[in-house]
Design a protein around this motif. Structure first.
Motif, PDB file in Angstrom:
ATOM      1  N   LEU A 202     -12.711   5.434   5.139  1.00 44.24           N
ATOM      2  CA  LEU A 202     -13.434   6.710   5.260  1.00 44.24           C
ATOM      3  C   LEU A 202     -12.513   7.910   5.094  1.00 44.24           C
ATOM      4  CD1 LEU A 202     -15.780   5.999   8.307  1.00 44.24           C
ATOM      5  CD2 LEU A 202     -16.221   5.622   5.876  1.00 44.24           C
ATOM      6  N   VAL A 203     -11.235   7.717   5.388  1.00 44.85           N
ATOM      7  CA  VAL A 203     -10.261   8.804   5.297  1.00 44.85           C
ATOM      8  C   VAL A 203      -9.054   8.324   4.494  1.00 44.85           C
ATOM      9  CG1 VAL A 203     -10.956   9.921   7.453  1.00 44.85           C
ATOM     10  CG2 VAL A 203      -9.211   8.121   7.506  1.00 44.85           C
ATOM     11  N   GLY A 204      -8.225   9.285   4.081  1.00 44.53           N
ATOM     12  CA  GLY A 204      -7.009   8.952   3.358  1.00 44.53           C
ATOM     13  C   GLY A 204      -5.873   8.606   4.300  1.00 44.53           C
ATOM     14  N   LYS A 205      -4.672   8.624   3.789  1.00 46.31           N
ATOM     15  CA  LYS A 205      -3.493   8.313   4.591  1.00 46.31           C
ATOM     16  C   LYS A 205      -2.604   9.543   4.709  1.00 46.31           C
ATOM     17  CE  LYS A 205      -3.494   3.436   3.247  1.00 46.31           C
ATOM     18  NZ  LYS A 205      -2.744   2.328   2.612  1.00 46.31           N
ATOM     19  N   GLY A 206      -1.699   9.502   5.683  1.00 44.58           N
ATOM     20  CA  GLY A 206      -0.785  10.620   5.883  1.00 44.58           C
ATOM     21  C   GLY A 206      -1.532  11.887   6.258  1.00 44.58           C
ATOM     22  N   GLU A 207      -1.266  12.947   5.521  1.00 48.97           N
ATOM     23  CA  GLU A 207      -1.907  14.233   5.810  1.00 48.97           C
ATOM     24  C   GLU A 207      -3.404  14.199   5.557  1.00 48.97           C
ATOM     25  OE1 GLU A 207       0.059  17.238   3.580  1.00 48.97           O
ATOM     26  OE2 GLU A 207       1.953  17.067   4.691  1.00 48.97           O
ATOM     27  N   GLN A 208      -3.865  13.204   4.799  1.00 44.04           N
ATOM     28  CA  GLN A 208      -5.301  13.102   4.492  1.00 44.04           C
ATOM     29  C   GLN A 208      -6.074  12.316   5.553  1.00 44.04           C
ATOM     30  OE1 GLN A 208      -6.329  14.853   1.781  1.00 44.04           O
ATOM     31  NE2 GLN A 208      -4.167  15.410   1.714  1.00 44.04           N
ATOM     32  N   GLU A 209      -5.381  11.897   6.612  1.00 41.11           N
ATOM     33  CA  GLU A 209      -6.044  11.068   7.621  1.00 41.11           C
ATOM     34  C   GLU A 209      -7.178  11.803   8.319  1.00 41.11           C
ATOM     35  OE1 GLU A 209      -5.106   8.807  11.859  1.00 41.11           O
ATOM     36  OE2 GLU A 209      -3.441   9.567  10.658  1.00 41.11           O
ATOM     37  N   HIS A 235      -7.059   1.217  10.821  1.00 44.38           N
ATOM     38  CA  HIS A 235      -8.029   1.959  10.005  1.00 44.38           C
ATOM     39  C   HIS A 235      -8.547   3.086  10.901  1.00 44.38           C
ATOM     40  CE1 HIS A 235      -8.255  -0.670   6.472  1.00 44.38           C
ATOM     41  NE2 HIS A 235      -8.112  -1.670   7.322  1.00 44.38           N
ATOM     42  N   SER A 236      -7.989   4.251  10.716  1.00 49.22           N
ATOM     43  CA  SER A 236      -8.079   5.343  11.682  1.00 49.22           C
ATOM     44  C   SER A 236      -9.486   5.621  12.207  1.00 49.22           C
ATOM     45  CB  SER A 236      -7.530   6.622  11.051  1.00 49.22           C
ATOM     46  OG  SER A 236      -7.651   7.697  11.952  1.00 49.22           O
ATOM     47  N   ALA A 237      -9.563   5.749  13.544  1.00 54.68           N
ATOM     48  CA  ALA A 237     -10.811   6.150  14.192  1.00 54.68           C
ATOM     49  C   ALA A 237     -11.189   7.575  13.836  1.00 54.68           C
ATOM     50  CB  ALA A 237     -10.673   6.006  15.704  1.00 54.68           C
ATOM     51  N   ALA A 238     -10.264   8.313  13.209  1.00 54.97           N
ATOM     52  CA  ALA A 238     -10.588   9.675  12.772  1.00 54.97           C
ATOM     53  C   ALA A 238     -11.795   9.669  11.836  1.00 54.97           C
ATOM     54  CB  ALA A 238      -9.387  10.314  12.074  1.00 54.97           C
ATOM     55  N   GLY A 239     -11.934   8.618  11.035  1.00 57.39           N
ATOM     56  CA  GLY A 239     -13.077   8.542  10.124  1.00 57.39           C
ATOM     57  C   GLY A 239     -14.392   8.573  10.870  1.00 57.39           C
ATOM     58  N   SER A 240     -14.508   7.756  11.913  1.00 54.88           N
ATOM     59  CA  SER A 240     -15.735   7.741  12.713  1.00 54.88           C
ATOM     60  C   SER A 240     -15.954   9.084  13.408  1.00 54.88           C
ATOM     61  CB  SER A 240     -15.670   6.613  13.747  1.00 54.88           C
ATOM     62  OG  SER A 240     -15.767   5.351  13.123  1.00 54.88           O
TER      63      SER A 240
END
Length: 293
Positions: A202-209, A235-240
């Motif tokens: 759902l999100v990118g990596k690094g600064e795109q997280e 898989h970052s919870a930031a996406g949710s």
């Protein structure tokens, strides 16, 4: 220890459920799914690892199906269950059949989606699975009365890549990349609710997280959503969290559970962590949308 024992008893209870009737398996593409010219795949099979980790992996799916598990006392609601596996395999048991057992226990008719893997398109790995999910929703709406649920009470739940598929189906249900069949498809294949569990990609990596990828856009047509994640998931919870915030901006119904511990891939595995009861929270949420009569 007490919670672990409770979970074990619950799991045994799900496994012991006798089917109200035999499960019904339906092919999504009676004439065969559209594939790129020259595409070849090995026969469908379970994949064994040198060291058994308890995960049942199904690979090389080219004939996607849905399996409808009837329940004794259906409450008129159904959920399409999408196992994860990185769009490479399907974790068919702890993110599939065991989830179906739980929803049967609360009167919600579960349908297991066996979508195409491995990836057909590396630039758009969800393309073929999304076609399968869109077709599945269409078939279920056409045949809802046959299986004892209502065509406007069909949700979707998925894990990891299946969680990504759940989000994509919710937000892109009507972006079709295949020729539709009026007998199998419906004009609007948007699920009536969605439960992404530790959704990936759902999100990118690094600064795109902390930015949703471009294809994840929440509009006022998005269905109610309950998001479940662990904060220590790679898989970052930031996406949710970001999807939840987009729902709030649109004033759409949404619920978010981010557990402090649980990692990735917990599914229906036994654990004494609070995340181990995620399915109860999901079930409560579904029944709050569609209370038992």
């Amino acid at each position: 220890m007490k919670r672990l024992l409770t979970l074990s008893i619950l799991s045994l209870g799900f496994a012991a459920l006798a089917p109200a009737e035999d499960p019904v398996v339906i092919k999504l593409w009676p004439q065969g799914a559209a594939e790129k010219e020259g595409f070849k795949i090995e026969p469908e099979a379970y994949i064994k690892k040198d060291k058994d980790d308890g995960i049942k992996r199904l690979g090389n799916v080219s004939d996607p199906t849905i399996t409808v598990y009837p329940v004794d006392k259906p409450n008129g609601t159904a959920v399409l269950v999408c196992p994860g596996g990185g769009y490479s395999i399907l974790a068919i048991e702890h993110e599939g059949t065991l989830v179906c057992d739980y929803f049967r226990s609360i009167g919600v008719t579960p349908i297991l989606l066996k979508y195409r893997v491995p990836r057909r398109d590396e630039t758009d790995p969800s393309k073929a699975p999304l076609q399968d999910a869109q077709r599945a929703i269409g078939i279920l709406r056409h045949r809802a009365a046959e299986f004892g649920f209502q065509p406007d009470r069909i949700g979707i739940l998925g894990f990891s890549a299946g969680g990504h598929l759940t989000v994509m189906t919710s937000l892109h249900a009507n972006d079709r990349t295949y020729e539709q069949d009026p007998a199998l498809d419906v004009a609007d294949a948007t699920p009536n609710f969605a439960i992404p569990v530790y959704p990936a990609y759902l999100v990118g990596k690094g600064e795109q997280e902390f930015q949703l990828v471009p294809e994840i856009k929440v509009t006022d047509k998005a269905p109610p959503m309950c998001l479940i994640h662990a904060s220590n998931d790679p898989h970052s919870a930031a996406g949710s969290a970001l999807i939840y915030l987009e729902y709030k901006k649109q004033k759409l119904p949404a619920e978010l559970h981010i557990y402090s511990d649980g990692g990735h891939g917990f599914g229906m595995k036994k654990t004494d962590l609070p995340v181990g009861l995620w399915y109860e929270r999901a079930g409560e949420w579904v029944l709050s949308l569609y209370p038992a009569k």
